[in-house]
Design a protein around this motif. Structure first.
Motif, PDB file in Angstrom:
ATOM      1  N   VAL A 176     -12.849  11.425  -9.636  1.00 60.60           N
ATOM      2  CA  VAL A 176     -14.059  11.183 -10.416  1.00 60.60           C
ATOM      3  C   VAL A 176     -13.963   9.874 -11.197  1.00 60.60           C
ATOM      4  O   VAL A 176     -14.957   9.154 -11.360  1.00 60.60           O
ATOM      5  CB  VAL A 176     -14.357  12.376 -11.356  1.00 60.60           C
ATOM      6  N   ASP A 177     -12.759   9.523 -11.668  1.00 60.32           N
ATOM      7  CA  ASP A 177     -12.603   8.295 -12.446  1.00 60.32           C
ATOM      8  C   ASP A 177     -12.592   7.049 -11.574  1.00 60.32           C
ATOM      9  O   ASP A 177     -12.628   5.927 -12.101  1.00 60.32           O
ATOM     10  CB  ASP A 177     -11.325   8.354 -13.280  1.00 60.32           C
ATOM     11  N   ALA A 178     -12.534   7.234 -10.273  1.00 62.06           N
ATOM     12  CA  ALA A 178     -12.632   6.092  -9.365  1.00 62.06           C
ATOM     13  C   ALA A 178     -14.035   5.952  -8.797  1.00 62.06           C
ATOM     14  O   ALA A 178     -14.453   4.851  -8.442  1.00 62.06           O
ATOM     15  CB  ALA A 178     -11.633   6.243  -8.214  1.00 62.06           C
ATOM     16  N   ILE A 179     -14.758   7.075  -8.725  1.00 67.27           N
ATOM     17  CA  ILE A 179     -16.059   7.073  -8.065  1.00 67.27           C
ATOM     18  C   ILE A 179     -17.213   7.072  -9.058  1.00 67.27           C
ATOM     19  O   ILE A 179     -18.112   6.230  -8.992  1.00 67.27           O
ATOM     20  CB  ILE A 179     -16.175   8.279  -7.104  1.00 67.27           C
ATOM     21  N   LEU A 180     -17.215   8.014 -10.006  1.00 65.50           N
ATOM     22  CA  LEU A 180     -18.357   8.156 -10.913  1.00 65.50           C
ATOM     23  C   LEU A 180     -18.179   7.420 -12.242  1.00 65.50           C
ATOM     24  O   LEU A 180     -19.108   6.775 -12.728  1.00 65.50           O
ATOM     25  CB  LEU A 180     -18.639   9.634 -11.185  1.00 65.50           C
ATOM     26  N   THR A 181     -16.993   7.508 -12.840  1.00 66.16           N
ATOM     27  CA  THR A 181     -16.788   6.898 -14.151  1.00 66.16           C
ATOM     28  C   THR A 181     -17.056   5.389 -14.155  1.00 66.16           C
ATOM     29  O   THR A 181     -17.694   4.877 -15.093  1.00 66.16           O
ATOM     30  CB  THR A 181     -15.370   7.200 -14.674  1.00 66.16           C
ATOM     31  N   PRO A 182     -16.621   4.617 -13.135  1.00 68.36           N
ATOM     32  CA  PRO A 182     -16.950   3.184 -13.141  1.00 68.36           C
ATOM     33  C   PRO A 182     -18.450   2.914 -13.088  1.00 68.36           C
ATOM     34  O   PRO A 182     -18.900   1.850 -13.540  1.00 68.36           O
ATOM     35  CB  PRO A 182     -16.254   2.663 -11.874  1.00 68.36           C
ATOM     36  N   LEU A 183     -19.210   3.860 -12.564  1.00 70.02           N
ATOM     37  CA  LEU A 183     -20.661   3.679 -12.516  1.00 70.02           C
ATOM     38  C   LEU A 183     -21.261   3.723 -13.919  1.00 70.02           C
ATOM     39  O   LEU A 183     -22.216   3.004 -14.231  1.00 70.02           O
ATOM     40  CB  LEU A 183     -21.294   4.750 -11.638  1.00 70.02           C
ATOM     41  N   LEU A 184     -20.685   4.565 -14.776  1.00 71.37           N
ATOM     42  CA  LEU A 184     -21.155   4.635 -16.160  1.00 71.37           C
ATOM     43  C   LEU A 184     -20.862   3.322 -16.891  1.00 71.37           C
ATOM     44  O   LEU A 184     -21.693   2.842 -17.675  1.00 71.37           O
ATOM     45  CB  LEU A 184     -20.498   5.809 -16.887  1.00 71.37           C
ATOM     46  N   LYS A 185     -19.692   2.765 -16.637  1.00 72.55           N
ATOM     47  CA  LYS A 185     -19.337   1.479 -17.243  1.00 72.55           C
ATOM     48  C   LYS A 185     -20.277   0.380 -16.761  1.00 72.55           C
ATOM     49  O   LYS A 185     -20.750  -0.442 -17.545  1.00 72.55           O
ATOM     50  CB  LYS A 185     -17.894   1.123 -16.896  1.00 72.55           C
ATOM     51  N   ARG A 186     -20.566   0.389 -15.469  1.00 72.55           N
ATOM     52  CA  ARG A 186     -21.465  -0.617 -14.911  1.00 72.55           C
ATOM     53  C   ARG A 186     -22.865  -0.499 -15.521  1.00 72.55           C
ATOM     54  O   ARG A 186     -23.522  -1.503 -15.812  1.00 72.55           O
ATOM     55  CB  ARG A 186     -21.524  -0.474 -13.391  1.00 72.55           C
ATOM     56  N   ALA A 187     -23.311   0.744 -15.727  1.00 71.81           N
ATOM     57  CA  ALA A 187     -24.628   0.961 -16.335  1.00 71.81           C
ATOM     58  C   ALA A 187     -24.660   0.414 -17.759  1.00 71.81           C
ATOM     59  O   ALA A 187     -25.642  -0.228 -18.168  1.00 71.81           O
ATOM     60  CB  ALA A 187     -24.962   2.449 -16.326  1.00 71.81           C
ATOM     61  N   ASP A 188     -23.573   0.651 -18.510  1.00 74.84           N
ATOM     62  CA  ASP A 188     -23.505   0.120 -19.884  1.00 74.84           C
ATOM     63  C   ASP A 188     -23.569  -1.406 -19.879  1.00 74.84           C
ATOM     64  O   ASP A 188     -24.260  -2.016 -20.708  1.00 74.84           O
ATOM     65  CB  ASP A 188     -22.218   0.590 -20.562  1.00 74.84           C
ATOM     66  N   GLU A 189     -22.842  -2.020 -18.956  1.00 78.00           N
ATOM     67  CA  GLU A 189     -22.804  -3.480 -18.882  1.00 78.00           C
ATOM     68  C   GLU A 189     -24.177  -4.061 -18.533  1.00 78.00           C
ATOM     69  O   GLU A 189     -24.531  -5.156 -18.968  1.00 78.00           O
ATOM     70  CB  GLU A 189     -21.782  -3.919 -17.838  1.00 78.00           C
ATOM     71  N   ARG A 190     -24.959  -3.308 -17.788  1.00 78.90           N
ATOM     72  CA  ARG A 190     -26.276  -3.793 -17.357  1.00 78.90           C
ATOM     73  C   ARG A 190     -27.409  -3.291 -18.265  1.00 78.90           C
ATOM     74  O   ARG A 190     -28.568  -3.631 -18.023  1.00 78.90           O
ATOM     75  CB  ARG A 190     -26.540  -3.359 -15.911  1.00 78.90           C
ATOM     76  N   GLY A 191     -27.054  -2.491 -19.258  1.00 78.99           N
ATOM     77  CA  GLY A 191     -28.071  -1.963 -20.144  1.00 78.99           C
ATOM     78  C   GLY A 191     -29.005  -0.979 -19.464  1.00 78.99           C
ATOM     79  O   GLY A 191     -30.195  -0.891 -19.794  1.00 78.99           O
ATOM     80  N   ILE A 192     -28.464  -0.214 -18.514  1.00 75.79           N
ATOM     81  CA  ILE A 192     -29.261   0.739 -17.740  1.00 75.79           C
ATOM     82  C   ILE A 192     -28.962   2.157 -18.209  1.00 75.79           C
ATOM     83  O   ILE A 192     -27.791   2.522 -18.380  1.00 75.79           O
ATOM     84  CB  ILE A 192     -28.963   0.599 -16.232  1.00 75.79           C
ATOM     85  N   THR A 193     -29.989   2.948 -18.400  1.00 75.22           N
ATOM     86  CA  THR A 193     -29.814   4.344 -18.799  1.00 75.22           C
ATOM     87  C   THR A 193     -29.831   5.238 -17.565  1.00 75.22           C
ATOM     88  O   THR A 193     -30.798   5.227 -16.785  1.00 75.22           O
ATOM     89  CB  THR A 193     -30.935   4.785 -19.760  1.00 75.22           C
ATOM     90  N   LEU A 194     -28.759   5.973 -17.380  1.00 70.92           N
ATOM     91  CA  LEU A 194     -28.662   6.926 -16.273  1.00 70.92           C
ATOM     92  C   LEU A 194     -28.836   8.337 -16.808  1.00 70.92           C
ATOM     93  O   LEU A 194     -28.481   8.624 -17.954  1.00 70.92           O
ATOM     94  CB  LEU A 194     -27.296   6.805 -15.582  1.00 70.92           C
ATOM     95  N   THR A 195     -29.332   9.227 -15.968  1.00 76.41           N
ATOM     96  CA  THR A 195     -29.490  10.622 -16.394  1.00 76.41           C
ATOM     97  C   THR A 195     -28.711  11.591 -15.516  1.00 76.41           C
ATOM     98  O   THR A 195     -28.090  12.534 -16.020  1.00 76.41           O
ATOM     99  CB  THR A 195     -30.976  11.025 -16.385  1.00 76.41           C
ATOM    100  N   VAL A 196     -28.711  11.361 -14.213  1.00 74.39           N
ATOM    101  CA  VAL A 196     -28.087  12.314 -13.280  1.00 74.39           C
ATOM    102  C   VAL A 196     -26.581  12.098 -13.178  1.00 74.39           C
ATOM    103  O   VAL A 196     -25.791  13.040 -13.294  1.00 74.39           O
ATOM    104  CB  VAL A 196     -28.732  12.205 -11.880  1.00 74.39           C
ATOM    105  N   ILE A 197     -26.164  10.861 -12.954  1.00 75.39           N
ATOM    106  CA  ILE A 197     -24.742  10.576 -12.725  1.00 75.39           C
ATOM    107  C   ILE A 197     -23.869  10.972 -13.915  1.00 75.39           C
ATOM    108  O   ILE A 197     -22.793  11.559 -13.711  1.00 75.39           O
ATOM    109  CB  ILE A 197     -24.545   9.099 -12.345  1.00 75.39           C
ATOM    110  N   PRO A 198     -24.267  10.714 -15.173  1.00 73.00           N
ATOM    111  CA  PRO A 198     -23.426  11.149 -16.296  1.00 73.00           C
ATOM    112  C   PRO A 198     -23.213  12.669 -16.343  1.00 73.00           C
ATOM    113  O   PRO A 198     -22.128  13.136 -16.684  1.00 73.00           O
ATOM    114  CB  PRO A 198     -24.195  10.656 -17.528  1.00 73.00           C
ATOM    115  N   VAL A 199     -24.254  13.427 -16.006  1.00 76.72           N
ATOM    116  CA  VAL A 199     -24.125  14.889 -16.002  1.00 76.72           C
ATOM    117  C   VAL A 199     -23.147  15.320 -14.916  1.00 76.72           C
ATOM    118  O   VAL A 199     -22.274  16.179 -15.150  1.00 76.72           O
ATOM    119  CB  VAL A 199     -25.499  15.548 -15.798  1.00 76.72           C
ATOM    120  N   LEU A 200     -23.263  14.736 -13.735  1.00 76.77           N
ATOM    121  CA  LEU A 200     -22.342  15.080 -12.648  1.00 76.77           C
ATOM    122  C   LEU A 200     -20.905  14.748 -13.024  1.00 76.77           C
ATOM    123  O   LEU A 200     -19.980  15.512 -12.730  1.00 76.77           O
ATOM    124  CB  LEU A 200     -22.738  14.338 -11.375  1.00 76.77           C
TER     125      LEU A 200
END
Length: 279
Positions: free
Chosen positions: A244-268
């Motif tokens: 999970v820390d290789a697949i999903l967690t980096p996506l959260l970091k990328r969203a923060d860097e781009r100022g994008i709000t995610l809803t589904v991926i953080p819950v997963l």
């Protein structure tokens, strides 16, 4: 580029053993793993390919870079840095782990990338080759491609390996968490209600990457691996640490860097972490 005669494979899990067994007829293969002492192992392979191969298995702590002509790293992503600490990059190294958490490390060290499309599971020293695919390799920098003897592994050089890695990440980010949480085979992701979750994840992924990955690619992967149980599902069932820390967690970091709000991926991501803790 000098001819490839000796291949080192770091990681004696299912993928590493599959690669070792299929490279062995044409190359001198050494498998490196978390073992205490060197030995000779017999790998039995069943499924879409079948056969028996005998390879050398050595502790990764005894690895000597110059004893091989090329390395493939097939460990989990969170193990990559420890697995490659004895490698400088002077000998070509292909990191074949899932996700994108290892990309900065690979770029810094001058390593290359690989994506494994074969389906495989392991039971001790026996592996079940569940699906044929390719091993797609390439480099961040323009370099001469490395060619390998034709085999069921179907190793191909990709001019744009980062696009290939992005496509694999999309597939992993969609298929792995859904199958792991719902305890289903990959094929279930093509049907409601899993498909609804899959398309929601896909929409969020498209906001995070400039590269385009068509949803038809995801559908193709689901269809080709319909009867497979994802690595994340198998890890949870076995009580192992997931990727999970290789697949999903980096996506959260990328969203923060781009100022994008995610809803589904953080819950997963939180659900997978919770499921892992409860194992």
């Amino acid at each position: 580029m000098k001819p490839i005669k000796r291949i080192g494979i770091i990681g004696n899990g299912a993928v590493g053993m599959l690669m070792a067994s299929l490279f062995e007829p044409d190359y001198t293969v050494t498998l490196y793993g978390r073992v205490d002492e060197a030995s000779t192992v017999t790998i039995e392979r069943t499924g879409v390919t079948d056969g028996t191969s005998i390879v050398r298995l050595c502790p990764v702590a005894t690895l000597v870079e110059t004893e091989q002509d090329v390395f493939f790293v097939t460990t989990k992503a969170h193990q990559v840095e420890a697995a490659t600490e004895r490698l400088s990059g002077d000998v070509p190294v292909f990191i074949c782990s899932n996700g994108i958490a290892h990309l900065d490390h690979a770029r810094t060290k001058g390593f290359h990338l690989g994506v494994v499309e074969h389906g495989v599971s392991r039971d001790g020293k026996r592996i079940h080759h569940t699906g044929l695919g390719r091993i797609r390799i390439g480099s961040f920098e323009p370099v001469e491609g490395i060619r390998f003897t034709a085999s069921p592994l179907d190793v191909v050089w990709e001019a744009d390996i980062e696009q290939v890695v992005t496509e694999k990440l999309f597939a992993n980010a969609i298929i792995n968490p859904i199958t792991a949480l719902c305890r289903v085979e990959n094929g279930a992701v093509a049907m409601p209600p899993c498909r609804d979750i899959a398309t929601a994840i896909y929409k969020e992924l498209t906001t995070l990457f400039d590269r385009h990955v068509p949803y038809t690619y995801i559908e193709t992967i689901i269809a080709k691996t319909a009867h497979n149980r994802s690595s994340m599902l198998r890890d949870i069932e076995a009580g192992r640490q997931t990727e999970v820390d290789a697949i999903l967690t980096p996506l959260l970091k990328r969203a923060d860097e781009r100022g994008i709000t995610l809803t589904v991926i953080p819950v997963l991501q939180k659900l997978i972490l919770g499921a892992s803790v409860s194992c």
